[in-house]
Each structure stands twice: as C-alpha cells, then as structure tokens.
Enzyme design. Structure first.
Site, short mmCIF file in Angstrom:
data_model
loop_
_atom_site.label_atom_id
_atom_site.label_comp_id
_atom_site.label_asym_id
_atom_site.label_seq_id
_atom_site.Cartn_x
_atom_site.Cartn_y
_atom_site.Cartn_z
N ASP A 1 -26.14 58.06 13.81
CA ASP A 1 -24.76 57.78 14.23
C ASP A 1 -24.11 56.56 13.56
O ASP A 1 -23.48 55.74 14.24
CB ASP A 1 -24.71 57.60 15.75
CG ASP A 1 -25.11 58.86 16.49
OD1 ASP A 1 -25.51 59.84 15.85
OD2 ASP A 1 -25.02 58.85 17.74
N LYS B 1 -24.34 66.53 17.01
CA LYS B 1 -24.77 66.64 18.41
C LYS B 1 -23.59 66.41 19.35
O LYS B 1 -22.53 65.95 18.94
CB LYS B 1 -25.88 65.64 18.72
CG LYS B 1 -25.53 64.19 18.47
CD LYS B 1 -26.77 63.32 18.62
CE LYS B 1 -26.51 61.88 18.24
NZ LYS B 1 -25.52 61.19 19.08
N CYS C 1 -28.54 56.62 21.98
CA CYS C 1 -28.96 57.72 21.10
C CYS C 1 -30.33 57.48 20.47
O CYS C 1 -31.10 58.42 20.30
CB CYS C 1 -27.89 57.99 20.05
SG CYS C 1 -26.35 58.57 20.83
N HIS D 1 -17.86 65.34 18.67
CA HIS D 1 -17.30 65.79 19.94
C HIS D 1 -16.06 66.65 19.77
O HIS D 1 -15.22 66.36 18.91
CB HIS D 1 -16.92 64.58 20.80
CG HIS D 1 -18.05 63.68 21.16
ND1 HIS D 1 -19.22 64.15 21.70
CD2 HIS D 1 -18.17 62.33 21.10
CE1 HIS D 1 -20.03 63.12 21.95
NE2 HIS D 1 -19.41 62.00 21.58
N ASP E 1 -22.41 62.01 16.33
CA ASP E 1 -21.64 62.56 17.43
C ASP E 1 -20.52 63.39 16.81
O ASP E 1 -19.86 62.94 15.86
CB ASP E 1 -21.04 61.43 18.27
CG ASP E 1 -21.97 60.93 19.36
OD1 ASP E 1 -23.10 61.45 19.48
OD2 ASP E 1 -21.57 60.01 20.09
#
Length: 204
Positions: free
Chosen positions: A25, A111, A150, A69, A67
């Site tokens: 990340d 993810k 994470c 999203h 990430d």
C-alpha cells in the site's frame, strides 16, 4: 520496539529461491498530502527500493498490494466507517508513488474492492495465497503501510497459511489511531512467529 520485535540479534539474512517481497500500500493517499496520510509514511520508500533491488538482483518476485476501493466503500466516514475517503479505484490517490521503483514484472494485488467488505489483509478476497503457493513461495518478506492494519493482518494470514514471514522493520510505519497501536501490532506479529529484520542485517 520491545525485545521480542527487535531485528534478529546478529542474524544475517539473504534472498533465496522461494522468497517473495510483498510491498504493501505505498499509495499517494497514505503519503504526505494524502487523504489518509501516515506519519513518516514517505520514509519507508527508500528502504523498500533497496529491498526491491535485492529481490530483483536475485530474480525473486516482487508483489505490490493496493487498496482499490469502490466509491462509497463501507470503510469511509460517509458510510459509517472509520476512515476518510481514500484510495478510490482509478483516482490519483490510489496510484503507487512514483518514487517507488517497482520492477516491470511486479504482480499487483488489489484488495478491499467490494463496497460492503473491508479487507486489511492482502490475502483477504484476493488470489494472493494461491498465487504464492503456485509459485512455490515459502518465505514472505513484508514492508509498507501500515504496521497496525494492513501489514499486521497480512502477516496474520500469511502465518495461518504456513508461510515463514519476515517483517522489514525499517520499512513499516503505523497509523497509531490509539497511541502504541504500532508497537502492539509488532508484538502480536512476533507472537505469531514473524521475524524482524533490517537492511543492516543483509548478508553481503
């Protein structure tokens, strides 16, 4: 850092077949000026680049998680979640830092891609575990952001799947929503059997 999570006392390490580097990340929204900036987050990039160089030199794989999203993700404040809007798929804040020198053949793992599910672990809801097994990976070296979310949850899942885990202590930083969260996360990872290393203990 507690004695349990100090880098291995004098123990040297080196990259070998069956190893993977998991860069976690390193996205603009977690760096300086980002929507969910982590204190000192930018500081991990030079160290991660050196780890990347080492893995590339030994022809071992580099994976980068992010990430990714959807808009209106359940973790956002507007949906009752704990975090400000961050790392929305396709936005500039979700991009990897241009200072991170990922090799061209880096495997990217996205993810937390489902609107109604949070996923701190890089293994949750992804093909990471099956990909690593198919590649014959035995040892996972993990650094990035953040220690207490994470990284911690990825280490938990990696250990549960039977991988040996090395945490790159010079290449992680914590959110520390509650003071000491990062330290507690390191202690939990140590209890799970993760080992803690730095670039200084790399074998020449």
């Amino acid at each position: 850092m507690s004695p349990a999570t100090e880098p291995n006392n004098g123990e040297r390490w080196h990259v070998e077949p069956g190893d993977v580097l998991l860069v976690t990340d390193i996205q603009y929204d977690f760096l300086s000026g980002g929507r969910l900036a982590v204190a000192g987050g930018d500081e991990v990039i030079p160290a991660l680049n050196r780890y990347i160089d080492e893995f590339v030199a030994h022809r071992q794989p580099v994976y980068a998680t992010r990430d990714w999203h959807p808009a209106g993700h359940c973790s956002f404040h507007e949906q009752g979640g704990p975090w400000p809007v961050h790392c929305v798929a396709g936005t500039s804040g979700a991009e990897f830092s241009s200072l991170l020198k990922l090799p061209p053949d880096t495997t990217v793992i996205s993810k937390a891609t489902l609107q109604d599910q949070e996923a701190y672990s890089s293994f949750q809801g992804t093909e990471l575990g099956s990909r690593l097994r198919a590649a014959g990976i035995r040892r996972v070296f993990i650094g990035g952001l953040t220690t207490d979310y994470c990284v911690l949850n990825s280490v938990k899942d990696a250990r549960a799947l039977g991988f040996e885990v090395f945490v790159l202590t010079d290449a992680i930083r914590a959110v520390d929503v509650r003071p000491g969260d990062g330290k507690r996360a390191e202690e939990e990872m140590a209890r799970l059997g993760a080992r803690f290393i730095t670039l200084d203990s790399l074998s020449p």
